[in-house]
Design a protein around this motif. Structure first.
Motif, PDB file in Angstrom:
ATOM      1  N   LEU A  24       0.773  -1.120   0.074  1.00  0.00           N
ATOM      2  CA  LEU A  24      -0.046   0.069  -0.079  1.00  0.00           C
ATOM      3  C   LEU A  24       0.951   1.387  -0.026  1.00  0.00           C
ATOM      4  CD1 LEU A  24      -2.542  -0.962   2.540  1.00  0.00           C
ATOM      5  CD2 LEU A  24      -3.254  -0.895   0.133  1.00  0.00           C
ATOM      6  N   LEU A  25       2.105   1.299   0.815  1.00  0.00           N
ATOM      7  CA  LEU A  25       2.860   2.298   0.645  1.00  0.00           C
ATOM      8  C   LEU A  25       3.379   2.398  -0.580  1.00  0.00           C
ATOM      9  CD1 LEU A  25       4.873   2.290   3.835  1.00  0.00           C
ATOM     10  CD2 LEU A  25       3.348   4.324   3.026  1.00  0.00           C
ATOM     11  N   GLN A  26       3.954   1.447  -1.362  1.00  0.00           N
ATOM     12  CA  GLN A  26       4.926   1.322  -2.670  1.00  0.00           C
ATOM     13  C   GLN A  26       3.777   2.064  -3.595  1.00  0.00           C
ATOM     14  OE1 GLN A  26       5.728  -2.625  -2.721  1.00  0.00           O
ATOM     15  NE2 GLN A  26       7.600  -2.635  -1.734  1.00  0.00           N
ATOM     16  N   MET A  27       2.805   1.625  -3.658  1.00  0.00           N
ATOM     17  CA  MET A  27       2.127   2.043  -4.912  1.00  0.00           C
ATOM     18  C   MET A  27       1.647   3.406  -4.809  1.00  0.00           C
ATOM     19  SD  MET A  27      -1.860   0.502  -4.040  1.00  0.00           S
ATOM     20  CE  MET A  27      -1.124  -1.082  -3.962  1.00  0.00           C
ATOM     21  N   LEU A  28       1.887   4.347  -3.790  1.00  0.00           N
ATOM     22  CA  LEU A  28       1.537   5.823  -3.642  1.00  0.00           C
ATOM     23  C   LEU A  28       2.546   6.239  -4.571  1.00  0.00           C
ATOM     24  CD1 LEU A  28       0.683   6.130   0.135  1.00  0.00           C
ATOM     25  CD2 LEU A  28      -0.634   6.190  -1.864  1.00  0.00           C
ATOM     26  N   HIS A  29       3.811   5.870  -4.858  1.00  0.00           N
ATOM     27  CA  HIS A  29       4.651   6.496  -5.935  1.00  0.00           C
ATOM     28  C   HIS A  29       3.922   6.075  -7.381  1.00  0.00           C
ATOM     29  CE1 HIS A  29       8.144   7.641  -7.946  1.00  0.00           C
ATOM     30  NE2 HIS A  29       8.887   8.094  -6.718  1.00  0.00           N
ATOM     31  N   PRO A  30       3.827   7.201  -8.195  1.00  0.00           N
ATOM     32  CA  PRO A  30       3.508   7.006  -9.540  1.00  0.00           C
ATOM     33  C   PRO A  30       4.083   6.189 -10.371  1.00  0.00           C
ATOM     34  CG  PRO A  30       4.255   9.139  -9.156  1.00  0.00           C
ATOM     35  CD  PRO A  30       4.143   8.658  -7.713  1.00  0.00           C
ATOM     36  N   ALA A  31       5.291   6.150 -10.227  1.00  0.00           N
ATOM     37  CA  ALA A  31       6.176   5.060 -11.141  1.00  0.00           C
ATOM     38  C   ALA A  31       6.018   3.698 -10.583  1.00  0.00           C
ATOM     39  CB  ALA A  31       7.727   5.555 -11.029  1.00  0.00           C
ATOM     40  N   VAL A  32       5.949   3.372  -9.512  1.00  0.00           N
ATOM     41  CA  VAL A  32       5.724   1.764  -9.045  1.00  0.00           C
ATOM     42  C   VAL A  32       4.410   1.622  -9.317  1.00  0.00           C
ATOM     43  CG1 VAL A  32       5.600   0.368  -6.923  1.00  0.00           C
ATOM     44  CG2 VAL A  32       7.159   2.283  -6.886  1.00  0.00           C
ATOM     45  N   LEU A  33       3.317   2.418  -9.194  1.00  0.00           N
ATOM     46  CA  LEU A  33       1.913   2.112  -9.771  1.00  0.00           C
ATOM     47  C   LEU A  33       1.949   1.779 -11.148  1.00  0.00           C
ATOM     48  CD1 LEU A  33      -0.933   1.893  -8.854  1.00  0.00           C
ATOM     49  CD2 LEU A  33      -1.015   4.276  -9.523  1.00  0.00           C
ATOM     50  N   ALA A  34       2.813   2.843 -12.027  1.00  0.00           N
ATOM     51  CA  ALA A  34       2.618   2.561 -13.185  1.00  0.00           C
ATOM     52  C   ALA A  34       3.293   1.096 -13.649  1.00  0.00           C
ATOM     53  CB  ALA A  34       3.253   3.642 -14.089  1.00  0.00           C
ATOM     54  N   GLY A  35       4.362   0.760 -12.930  1.00  0.00           N
ATOM     55  CA  GLY A  35       4.909  -0.463 -13.404  1.00  0.00           C
ATOM     56  C   GLY A  35       4.080  -1.769 -13.384  1.00  0.00           C
ATOM     57  N   VAL A  36       3.361  -1.514 -12.017  1.00  0.00           N
ATOM     58  CA  VAL A  36       2.117  -2.644 -11.926  1.00  0.00           C
ATOM     59  C   VAL A  36       1.108  -2.624 -12.878  1.00  0.00           C
ATOM     60  CG1 VAL A  36       0.506  -3.448 -10.246  1.00  0.00           C
ATOM     61  CG2 VAL A  36       2.628  -2.859  -9.464  1.00  0.00           C
ATOM     62  N   TRP A  37       0.758  -1.372 -13.201  1.00  0.00           N
ATOM     63  CA  TRP A  37      -0.436  -0.985 -14.126  1.00  0.00           C
ATOM     64  C   TRP A  37      -0.029  -1.541 -15.720  1.00  0.00           C
ATOM     65  CZ3 TRP A  37      -5.277   0.804 -12.371  1.00  0.00           C
ATOM     66  CH2 TRP A  37      -6.148   1.149 -13.619  1.00  0.00           C
ATOM     67  N   ASP A  38       0.974  -1.151 -15.941  1.00  0.00           N
ATOM     68  CA  ASP A  38       1.358  -1.524 -17.573  1.00  0.00           C
ATOM     69  C   ASP A  38       2.081  -2.772 -17.586  1.00  0.00           C
ATOM     70  OD1 ASP A  38       0.506   1.244 -17.739  1.00  0.00           O
ATOM     71  OD2 ASP A  38       2.711   2.042 -17.873  1.00  0.00           O
ATOM     72  N   HIS A  39       2.445  -3.455 -16.816  1.00  0.00           N
ATOM     73  CA  HIS A  39       3.398  -4.586 -17.087  1.00  0.00           C
ATOM     74  C   HIS A  39       3.001  -5.773 -16.235  1.00  0.00           C
ATOM     75  CE1 HIS A  39       6.141  -2.321 -19.425  1.00  0.00           C
ATOM     76  NE2 HIS A  39       5.964  -1.198 -18.486  1.00  0.00           N
ATOM     77  N   SER A  40       1.849  -5.933 -15.432  1.00  0.00           N
ATOM     78  CA  SER A  40       1.231  -6.823 -15.005  1.00  0.00           C
ATOM     79  C   SER A  40      -0.453  -7.404 -15.047  1.00  0.00           C
ATOM     80  CB  SER A  40       1.448  -7.063 -13.443  1.00  0.00           C
ATOM     81  OG  SER A  40       0.804  -6.191 -12.632  1.00  0.00           O
ATOM     82  N   ASN A  41      -0.624  -8.471 -14.792  1.00  0.00           N
ATOM     83  CA  ASN A  41      -1.949  -8.863 -15.031  1.00  0.00           C
ATOM     84  C   ASN A  41      -2.509  -8.959 -13.193  1.00  0.00           C
ATOM     85  OD1 ASN A  41      -0.555 -11.079 -14.002  1.00  0.00           O
ATOM     86  ND2 ASN A  41      -2.048 -12.395 -14.731  1.00  0.00           N
ATOM     87  N   PHE A  42      -2.226  -7.486 -12.912  1.00  0.00           N
ATOM     88  CA  PHE A  42      -2.830  -7.660 -11.605  1.00  0.00           C
ATOM     89  C   PHE A  42      -4.159  -7.887 -11.144  1.00  0.00           C
ATOM     90  CE2 PHE A  42      -3.489  -3.339 -12.925  1.00  0.00           C
ATOM     91  CZ  PHE A  42      -4.500  -2.968 -12.363  1.00  0.00           C
ATOM     92  N   ARG A  43      -4.997  -7.637 -12.138  1.00  0.00           N
ATOM     93  CA  ARG A  43      -6.539  -7.669 -11.601  1.00  0.00           C
ATOM     94  C   ARG A  43      -6.956  -9.324 -11.564  1.00  0.00           C
ATOM     95  NH1 ARG A  43      -6.035  -3.639 -15.388  1.00  0.00           N
ATOM     96  NH2 ARG A  43      -6.910  -1.911 -14.896  1.00  0.00           N
ATOM     97  N   GLU A  44      -6.130 -10.084 -12.327  1.00  0.00           N
ATOM     98  CA  GLU A  44      -6.319 -11.589 -12.115  1.00  0.00           C
ATOM     99  C   GLU A  44      -5.229 -12.397 -11.289  1.00  0.00           C
ATOM    100  OE1 GLU A  44      -5.697 -10.003 -15.265  1.00  0.00           O
ATOM    101  OE2 GLU A  44      -7.727  -9.560 -15.652  1.00  0.00           O
ATOM    102  N   ASP A  45      -4.325 -11.544 -10.827  1.00  0.00           N
ATOM    103  CA  ASP A  45      -3.069 -12.369 -10.407  1.00  0.00           C
ATOM    104  C   ASP A  45      -2.631 -11.411  -8.980  1.00  0.00           C
ATOM    105  OD1 ASP A  45      -1.581 -14.580  -9.638  1.00  0.00           O
ATOM    106  OD2 ASP A  45      -0.021 -13.705 -10.781  1.00  0.00           O
ATOM    107  N   MET A  46      -3.606 -10.894  -8.023  1.00  0.00           N
ATOM    108  CA  MET A  46      -2.828 -10.088  -7.067  1.00  0.00           C
ATOM    109  C   MET A  46      -2.285 -10.756  -6.030  1.00  0.00           C
ATOM    110  SD  MET A  46      -1.839  -7.059  -5.737  1.00  0.00           S
ATOM    111  CE  MET A  46      -2.734  -5.907  -6.957  1.00  0.00           C
ATOM    112  N   LEU A  47      -3.271 -12.038  -5.869  1.00  0.00           N
ATOM    113  CA  LEU A  47      -2.552 -12.920  -4.915  1.00  0.00           C
ATOM    114  C   LEU A  47      -1.250 -13.721  -5.339  1.00  0.00           C
ATOM    115  CD1 LEU A  47      -3.430 -14.203  -2.349  1.00  0.00           C
ATOM    116  CD2 LEU A  47      -4.496 -16.107  -3.560  1.00  0.00           C
ATOM    117  N   GLY A  48      -1.134 -13.720  -6.660  1.00  0.00           N
ATOM    118  CA  GLY A  48       0.173 -14.446  -6.859  1.00  0.00           C
ATOM    119  C   GLY A  48       1.401 -13.478  -6.816  1.00  0.00           C
TER     120      GLY A  48
END
Length: 284
Positions: free
Chosen positions: A69-93
């Protein structure tokens, strides 16, 4: 009065069930197949503070969620998750992989730790892009890596201080940051904090860059949604998530829109402390 051996025998089925539930929640493998083999040739000796802190299941679960929750407050960290992962289907992974990374680099043979570190660096090589405001980002940015690291370090040690078995002295806390800095350095981070004071200073320096928008809220909603391995474990996981939110500094809770700690904080902390005692019994 029942003897300790009889109590252990009667409690064995419950202990096994707790172990299965926790292993499935943390690693995704209830049968223990994802367990890490402890090594005397790990990067950290058995008597180090980092091995003590990272060995407490409750502290690591609470601290791990708080760190995300802390990490994603940085826009670049969030962008890396948003642009380069299937976080909606694999957040648990993602949570499972983070837990395994921490366990391997802390306890496994250093050759295994090096393999995991190389794998993460290879992933970082493929993560770059442009923020919505046109600013480029790169997962190998040493300052960004330092932010990701300090979020984990502060969250893990603060969770231990609240839910761990014994208090940490100021010297032990500084030793934890100094030891954990080794992993950050191997990932390419720069300006790595080696004391608590340096960690707090780094967070204060980066805070003006942090923000929360609709993308932050979408990812955070997935992080704080209970997804335990069984229905029986959902209440425990929900309490762990609340404990993670409660662990965040007030400014971070405000950015996420979680509000203040509230009157429920003492109940959350008491309940999570009870979970910590139960898990220490189960993993004994």
């Amino acid at each position: 009065m029942l003897g300790g051996g009889i109590i252990d025998t009667l409690g064995a089925p419950l202990r096994r069930r707790i172990l299965r539930e926790v292993r499935a929640t943390i690693s995704g493998a209830a049968d223990g197949s994802a367990r890490i083999a402890l090594s005397d040739d790990a990067y950290f000796a058995p008597d180090t503070v980092i091995r003590r802190v990272h060995g407490d299941v409750t502290s690591m679960m609470v601290g791990g969620i708080a760190a995300l929750l802390l990490q994603m407050l940085h826009p670049a960290v969030l962008a890396g998750v948003w642009d380069h992962s299937n976080f909606r289907e694999d957040m648990l992974g993602r949570l499972h992989r983070t837990a395994r990374f921490i366990a391997t680099t802390t306890y496994a043979h250093r050759d295994d730790a090096d393999d995991v570190l190389a794998h993460v660096r290879a992933i970082h090589d493929r993560v770059s892009g442009v923020l919505p405001d046109g600013t480029p980002y790169d997962a190998n940015d040493p300052r960004l890596l330092a932010w990701v690291h300090v979020c984990e370090a502060v969250s893990f040690v603060d969770a231990w201080k609240r839910y761990g078995r014994t208090p940490l002295s100021a010297a032990e806390e500084d030793s934890y940051f100094d030891q954990f800095a080794l992993i950050a350095a191997k990932l390419g981070a720069d300006l790595i904090p080696r004391t608590r004071a340096e960690a707090d200073a780094l967070i204060a320096d980066i805070r003006p860059e942090l923000l929360s928008d609709h993308r932050t809220r979408e990812v955070a909603a997935l992080v704080v949604r209970p997804r335990a391995a069984s229905l029986a474990a959902v209440p425990v996981q929900a309490l762990t998530i609340q404990a993670a939110i409660d662990l965040l500094p007030p400014w971070a809770r405000a950015l996420h829109g979680f509000g203040g700690a509230g009157v429920g904080a003492p109940l959350v902390r008491a309940g999570t402390s009870g979970i910590a005692r139960t898990l220490r019994w189960a993993f004994a």
